[in-house]
Design a protein around this motif. Sequence first.
Motif: not given
Lengths: 77, 77, 156, 156
Positions: C32-35, C82, C94, C110-111, C114-115, C117-121
């Motif tokens: 799980t990644f939590t931003g 998000h 997120v 998972n990694q 997140i990469e 998300i930062k590109e296309i969302v």
Amino acid sequence: MIKVLFFARLQEEIGKESMEVEKAGVSVSDLKKWLAATHHLPHMTQTMAAINENYANDDDIVNEGDTIAFIPPVSGG
Amino acid sequence: MIKVLFFARLQEEIGKESMEVEKAGVSVSDLKKWLAATHHLPHMTQTMAAINENYANDDDIVNEGDTIAFIPPVSGG
Amino acid sequence: MADDLFAVTDKPVSIGEITQKVIRPECGAVTTFTGTVRELTNGKRTLSLEYHAYKSMAVKMLEQIGQEIQEKWPDTLAAITHRTGHLQISDIAVVIAVSSPHRKAAYEANQYAIERIKEIVPIWKKEHWADGTKWVGDQLETTAYPQGKPPKGDAL
Amino acid sequence: MADDLFAVTDKPVSIGEITQKVIRPECGAVTTFTGTVRELTNGKRTLSLEYHAYKSMAVKMLEQIGQEIQEKWPDTLAAITHRTGHLQISDIAVVIAVSSPHRKAAYEANQYAIERIKEIVPIWKKEHWADGTKWVGDQLETTAYPQGKPPKGDAL
């Protein structure tokens, strides 16, 4: 008629979330140029576009009834 | 007197969680051999030892009052 | 089901809830990644953040990331939520959860998420500082999208 | 505080609770690893699992892993809780949370933690199948500890 959506900084610069324009048949890049010129939007060249929620290329054509969104570089996450 | 702890399969094989033995001054490896021989524990050679909760080497000496634990290969996580 | 796995919401996001969505009998590993909202960026103190989304398209792009992940790591399952709106320091922006039979794929996928998300969302962050506000990512020094479109999902 | 961060318990473990322990204003990224009981291993169906721990030493080894992580990734903070007792399929066996200002260290340190748990923490897993039980890791084909001790923490 096509629907144009603005987000983030672009939305603040133009002062509205969306507008409708009589520009069916124009290319994405021509629409960008027209909006930049008529609404003083200096950042349009760094902006992506999505037609009907799919990323579009600069030479894609916006058709009658389409929704085009202008998408500044994203910063989610 | 030293206290000896057994875990997992070793605990089941010997049938108890711990025992006290009059073996102060013996090396870890000699204690392993003695336990293997007197209690029929065929897996002692694959077993690590910890003295007072720190992993020990085979030639470390177990002193009076120490607790030595025999630790089969771990499988947590 | 896919609708549940990928979401954009203005409500607080629960780490446990998003993670539970992907826990399955065939899986032994979940990452799980939590931003969260970080107080300091390059030495400057953030007071709060504002996230703004093109919501319908953002959900679609999150679903696309989920599909990319299943193509690259076939046994994984991903869920992403998000948050939008006004967030305070340490609030959750997120949550990305990926389950897999084995842990390596769960970390990698998972990694990747997140990469991507930062590109296309289409989600944007506005920083609020004591001396002003700024939309992050709208400066010339950040991503310029040389091809006019975000990169395709073949980075990993 | 360190006592709270590293624990071995026979009670159910909450992903959200363990993760919240490491969320801090200076961090923007938290990775959480959740190890769950997987139904199939090498095609064999597990009915349930039993975890047994040398509890006091296991907590000490978890704390040691936490120290190793702070030496390798100085700005991170880790929390780990491992469950013991009888667990059913999909039950949570371990939760590892690592927070960091930036995400790369949070992923790396998290993955390091689970590798180290499998090397040095005195916890054992007993598989229960329809046709019997077995302590995992007690067979010659698994780790034999050639030096008599588990490896030092310099793998990553």
